[in-house]
Design a protein around this motif. Structure first.
Motif, short mmCIF file in Angstrom:
data_model
loop_
_atom_site.label_atom_id
_atom_site.label_comp_id
_atom_site.label_asym_id
_atom_site.label_seq_id
_atom_site.Cartn_x
_atom_site.Cartn_y
_atom_site.Cartn_z
N GLN A 45 0.82 -1.22 0.00
CA GLN A 45 0.00 0.00 0.00
C GLN A 45 0.85 1.26 0.00
N TYR A 46 2.02 1.19 0.65
CA TYR A 46 2.77 2.43 0.87
C TYR A 46 4.07 2.50 0.07
N THR A 47 4.43 3.72 -0.29
CA THR A 47 5.80 3.97 -0.73
C THR A 47 6.69 3.92 0.51
N GLU A 48 7.99 3.92 0.30
CA GLU A 48 8.90 3.89 1.45
C GLU A 48 8.69 5.13 2.34
N GLU A 49 8.46 6.28 1.70
CA GLU A 49 8.27 7.51 2.46
C GLU A 49 6.95 7.46 3.25
N GLU A 50 5.91 6.97 2.60
CA GLU A 50 4.61 6.87 3.28
C GLU A 50 4.67 5.89 4.44
N TYR A 51 5.41 4.80 4.26
CA TYR A 51 5.47 3.80 5.32
C TYR A 51 6.05 4.38 6.61
N GLU A 52 7.05 5.24 6.49
CA GLU A 52 7.67 5.84 7.66
C GLU A 52 6.66 6.59 8.51
N ALA A 53 5.63 7.15 7.85
CA ALA A 53 4.60 7.91 8.57
C ALA A 53 3.40 7.04 8.95
N HIS A 54 3.42 5.77 8.54
CA HIS A 54 2.27 4.90 8.79
C HIS A 54 2.66 3.56 9.43
N LYS A 55 3.74 3.55 10.15
CA LYS A 55 4.12 2.33 10.85
C LYS A 55 3.03 1.97 11.86
N THR A 56 2.80 0.69 12.02
CA THR A 56 1.77 0.07 12.87
C THR A 56 0.38 0.10 12.22
N PHE A 57 0.24 0.66 11.00
CA PHE A 57 -1.05 0.65 10.32
C PHE A 57 -1.36 -0.71 9.70
N GLY A 58 -0.32 -1.54 9.55
CA GLY A 58 -0.56 -2.90 9.08
C GLY A 58 -0.44 -3.12 7.59
N HIS A 59 0.48 -2.35 6.94
CA HIS A 59 0.67 -2.50 5.49
C HIS A 59 2.15 -2.46 5.17
N SER A 60 2.49 -2.79 3.92
CA SER A 60 3.89 -2.97 3.57
C SER A 60 4.26 -2.17 2.32
N THR A 61 5.42 -2.52 1.75
CA THR A 61 6.02 -1.74 0.66
C THR A 61 6.50 -2.64 -0.47
N VAL A 62 6.78 -2.01 -1.60
CA VAL A 62 7.28 -2.73 -2.77
C VAL A 62 8.60 -3.44 -2.47
N SER A 63 9.51 -2.76 -1.81
CA SER A 63 10.83 -3.34 -1.57
C SER A 63 10.75 -4.60 -0.72
N GLN A 64 9.86 -4.61 0.26
CA GLN A 64 9.70 -5.80 1.09
C GLN A 64 9.11 -6.95 0.26
N GLY A 65 8.22 -6.62 -0.67
CA GLY A 65 7.66 -7.64 -1.55
C GLY A 65 8.73 -8.26 -2.44
N LEU A 66 9.61 -7.43 -2.97
CA LEU A 66 10.70 -7.94 -3.82
C LEU A 66 11.63 -8.87 -3.04
N LYS A 67 11.90 -8.49 -1.81
CA LYS A 67 12.74 -9.33 -0.96
C LYS A 67 12.07 -10.67 -0.70
N LEU A 68 10.76 -10.65 -0.44
CA LEU A 68 10.00 -11.88 -0.21
C LEU A 68 10.01 -12.75 -1.46
N LEU A 69 9.81 -12.15 -2.62
CA LEU A 69 9.80 -12.91 -3.87
C LEU A 69 11.13 -13.62 -4.07
N GLU A 70 12.21 -12.90 -3.85
CA GLU A 70 13.54 -13.47 -4.07
C GLU A 70 13.85 -14.59 -3.08
N GLU A 71 13.57 -14.35 -1.81
CA GLU A 71 13.98 -15.31 -0.78
C GLU A 71 13.06 -16.52 -0.69
N SER A 72 11.83 -16.39 -1.16
CA SER A 72 10.89 -17.53 -1.11
C SER A 72 11.02 -18.45 -2.31
N GLY A 73 11.64 -17.96 -3.38
CA GLY A 73 11.73 -18.75 -4.59
C GLY A 73 10.42 -18.82 -5.36
#
Length: 268
Positions: free
Chosen positions: A199-227
């Motif tokens: 839901q959030y850009t990296e900048e938006e996430y910094e202002a919305h921690k604990t709202f329960g959503h994530s970012t593109v970069s974390q998704g890319l990391k998950l894709l790579e590490e999960s295979g």
């Protein structure tokens, strides 16, 4: 060895927006309906969440209907009263979800869809609606459903759908942290498709921690590490226009990844 085309998984993105439905000329590409994904086999129609996207369900014929609710926040159950198959007399519809704060899924849904907030309860509709407090693993025909707890205010269930050596992970309303990402990575191991909350850009996430959503970069990391094979980002912020989402998508530069579009069909 080839798969019977009738037994492939067909995934339809019925709603990819988060928080609240949106509309407008600048939100046509990705759509404004809230979260709902339909997964079909020859005999089963499994809906992941019941946001306003569920209202636009395609014709599923006489397939068995199951609705898996990740959590009962309004944007994920708002479409239920308008789901067209509730009008079918004698049609069985099974709704599954985990208990939240001591209340089963029937009570969670009933709190919103009942007088005075709505004139009917779902059990008042023509269809035969059955609620289930889910236990894992769940078997729906040839589909195996497993789950893990995500990080979101009030709790959320991450679902994994496995069928005929094909698999989909549905991780919406999920907030990353160092403690939970290894669990999600293992849960998503070698999945064909991950639907991941960004839901959030990296900048938006910094202002919305604990709202329960994530970012593109974390998704890319998950894709790579999960295979996993590919990823669709979901739960688009209601303030993100088509131009913004397409710009974010272009920055990814990975053929395995795109932002989910309402109406998109993926066959595995």
């Amino acid at each position: 060895m080839g798969h019977d085309p009738k037994e492939k998984l067909k995934i339809t993105i019925l709603g990819a927006r988060g928080s609240i439905p949106t509309d407008g000329r600048d939100m046509l590409e990705f759509g404004g309906a809230t979260t709902c994904v339909l997964i079909e086999t020859a005999g089963q129609a499994v809906y992941l969440d019941a946001g306003t996207g569920i209202i636009s369900s395609p014709d599923i014929g006489d397939k068995s209907i199951s609705i898996l609710i990740t959590h009962p926040h309004l944007d994920h159950i708002l479409g239920l009263p308008f789901f067209p198959y509730f009008k079918d007399k004698g049609r069985r519809i099974d709704i599954y979800g985990e208990k939240r704060e001591g209340t089963g899924i029937a009570g969670q849904v009933d709190r919103l869809i009942s007088p005075p907030l709505w004139p009917l309860r779902l059990t008042d509709y023509a269809a035969d609606t059955v609620f289930h407090d889910i236990t894992f693993p769940l078997t729906l025909g040839g589909i195996r459903v497993t789950g893990m707890s995500g990080r979101h205010p009030g709790g959320v269930t991450v679902y994994r759908i496995d069928h005929d050596e094909r698999s989909v992970v549905f991780a919406t309303d999920f907030e990353h942290d160092d403690g939970i990402m290894p669990e999600l990575t293992a849960f998503s191991a070698n999945a064909d498709l991950i639907l991941y909350d960004a839901q959030y850009t990296e900048e938006e996430y910094e202002a919305h921690k604990t709202f329960g959503h994530s970012t593109v970069s974390q998704g890319l990391k998950l894709l790579e590490e999960s295979g996993a094979g590919m990823m669709r980002y979901i739960h688009h912020d209601p303030g993100h226009t088509d131009d913004m989402l397409m710009s974010m998508e272009a920055e990814v530069r990975d053929d395995r990844v795109s932002f989910a579009r309402e109406g998109e069909v993926i066959c595995l």
